[in-house]
Scaffold this motif. Structure first.
Motif, short mmCIF file in Angstrom:
data_model
loop_
_atom_site.label_atom_id
_atom_site.label_comp_id
_atom_site.label_asym_id
_atom_site.label_seq_id
_atom_site.Cartn_x
_atom_site.Cartn_y
_atom_site.Cartn_z
N ALA A 19 0.84 -1.20 0.00
CA ALA A 19 0.00 0.00 0.00
C ALA A 19 0.88 1.25 0.00
O ALA A 19 1.31 1.73 1.05
CB ALA A 19 -0.92 -0.01 1.21
N GLU A 20 1.14 1.76 -1.17
CA GLU A 20 1.92 2.98 -1.36
C GLU A 20 1.11 3.93 -2.24
O GLU A 20 0.37 3.49 -3.12
CB GLU A 20 3.26 2.68 -2.04
N PRO A 21 1.25 5.24 -2.05
CA PRO A 21 0.50 6.20 -2.87
C PRO A 21 0.71 6.00 -4.36
O PRO A 21 -0.22 6.13 -5.15
CB PRO A 21 1.04 7.55 -2.41
N GLU A 22 1.94 5.66 -4.76
CA GLU A 22 2.22 5.50 -6.19
C GLU A 22 1.59 4.25 -6.80
O GLU A 22 1.56 4.10 -8.02
CB GLU A 22 3.74 5.49 -6.45
N GLU A 23 1.09 3.35 -5.96
CA GLU A 23 0.45 2.15 -6.47
C GLU A 23 -1.00 2.40 -6.90
O GLU A 23 -1.58 1.62 -7.66
CB GLU A 23 0.45 1.04 -5.40
N VAL A 24 -1.60 3.48 -6.42
CA VAL A 24 -3.03 3.71 -6.63
C VAL A 24 -3.36 3.87 -8.12
O VAL A 24 -4.34 3.30 -8.61
CB VAL A 24 -3.51 4.94 -5.83
N VAL A 55 -7.61 1.84 -0.37
CA VAL A 55 -6.15 1.74 -0.26
C VAL A 55 -5.59 2.96 0.47
O VAL A 55 -4.68 2.84 1.30
CB VAL A 55 -5.51 1.60 -1.66
N ALA A 56 -6.14 4.14 0.19
CA ALA A 56 -5.71 5.35 0.91
C ALA A 56 -5.96 5.21 2.40
O ALA A 56 -5.17 5.67 3.23
CB ALA A 56 -6.45 6.57 0.36
N ASN A 57 -7.04 4.54 2.75
CA ASN A 57 -7.37 4.32 4.17
C ASN A 57 -6.32 3.43 4.83
O ASN A 57 -5.92 3.66 5.98
CB ASN A 57 -8.76 3.69 4.28
N VAL A 58 -5.86 2.42 4.10
CA VAL A 58 -4.80 1.55 4.63
C VAL A 58 -3.52 2.35 4.83
O VAL A 58 -2.85 2.26 5.87
CB VAL A 58 -4.55 0.35 3.69
N ILE A 59 -3.16 3.15 3.83
CA ILE A 59 -1.93 3.95 3.91
C ILE A 59 -1.98 4.90 5.10
O ILE A 59 -1.02 5.05 5.86
CB ILE A 59 -1.72 4.74 2.60
N THR A 60 -3.13 5.56 5.28
CA THR A 60 -3.26 6.56 6.33
C THR A 60 -3.30 5.96 7.73
O THR A 60 -2.64 6.45 8.65
CB THR A 60 -4.55 7.39 6.11
N HIS A 61 -4.06 4.88 7.90
CA HIS A 61 -4.33 4.37 9.25
C HIS A 61 -3.51 3.14 9.64
O HIS A 61 -3.40 2.83 10.83
CB HIS A 61 -5.82 4.06 9.39
#
Length: 218
Positions: A19-24, A55-61
């Motif tokens: 889970a990385e921002p660039e993967e989205v 996915v953003a939720n996983v990255i953030t939390h």
């Protein structure tokens, strides 16, 4: 003569990733390509939004770099998306519409487009799932599209005497339907040639039209 129906096999699949921002962006592209392949272009935008937000939720939390898995499947006529991560403590929370907090707004977007969603605790963490309504009337059917309906009517007439007897039923597999389609296209090219038309030009025009119409649905 009963009409033939061609099934679309939508086999579930899963994709492990970090889970990385660039993967989205890559996940959004995969969703678009896969759902178009499944004949579900109308579900692309909502599915992309849900995957991005989950996915953003996983990255953030949970944290960037968390091993995560995306699973895509059909549940009846609904598209089901699952995002699995190893943290069972940080559970997604839907904020009220009047909350001024930024965190949690992504789930509000998910809630607005999903038919239903939820969270399941598992032995290895948790799974956040989303189900999206589609235009399908049957799990293995086609989205209602007059172009597809016209093509199926022609294939039912054209392929009945060749494919159906060998299958022992009027329900043709997708592979058999594709073979009938190839024969039909080839015979149409012979017809054009016999009437003094250029089959290559007709194929080019058909391809351009198809790509234009497909692009409008992407």
């Amino acid at each position: 003569m009963s009409a033939c129906r061609y099934e679309v096999k939508r086999k579930s699949w899963e994709l492990p990733f970090l889970a990385e921002p660039e993967e989205v962006a890559g996940l959004r592209r995969i969703m678009r390509l896969h759902l178009n392949h499944w004949g579900l272009p109308g579900a692309v935008e909502a599915a992309q939004l849900c995957v991005s937000e989950l996915v953003a939720n996983v990255i953030t939390h949970v944290g960037a770099g968390t091993p995560t898995t995306l699973t895509v499947s059909m549940k009846g006529t609904h598209l089901r998306l699952e995002v699995q991560d190893p943290d069972s403590r940080s559970l997604p929370t839907l904020l009220s519409a009047h909350s001024e907090e930024e965190a949690g707004r992504g789930l509000s977007l998910v809630d607005s487009v999903a038919d239903r969603w939820g969270v399941m605790l598992t032995a290895s963490g948790k799974t956040t799932w989303v189900e999206l309504a589609t235009e399908l009337s049957a799990a293995n059917g086609h989205v209602s599209d007059p172009r597809v309906s016209k093509a199926e009517a022609v294939l039912a007439l054209y392929g009945y005497s060749e494919a159906a007897p060998r299958q022992g039923t009027s329900l043709l597999s997708l592979a058999a339907a594709e073979e009938v389609s190839v024969h039909l296209i080839a015979d149409l090219l012979h017809w054009l040639c016999a009437h003094g038309r250029d089959p290559d030009e007709a194929m080019d025009r058909a391809q351009i039209r198809f790509e234009s119409e497909a692009g409008q649905l992407a």
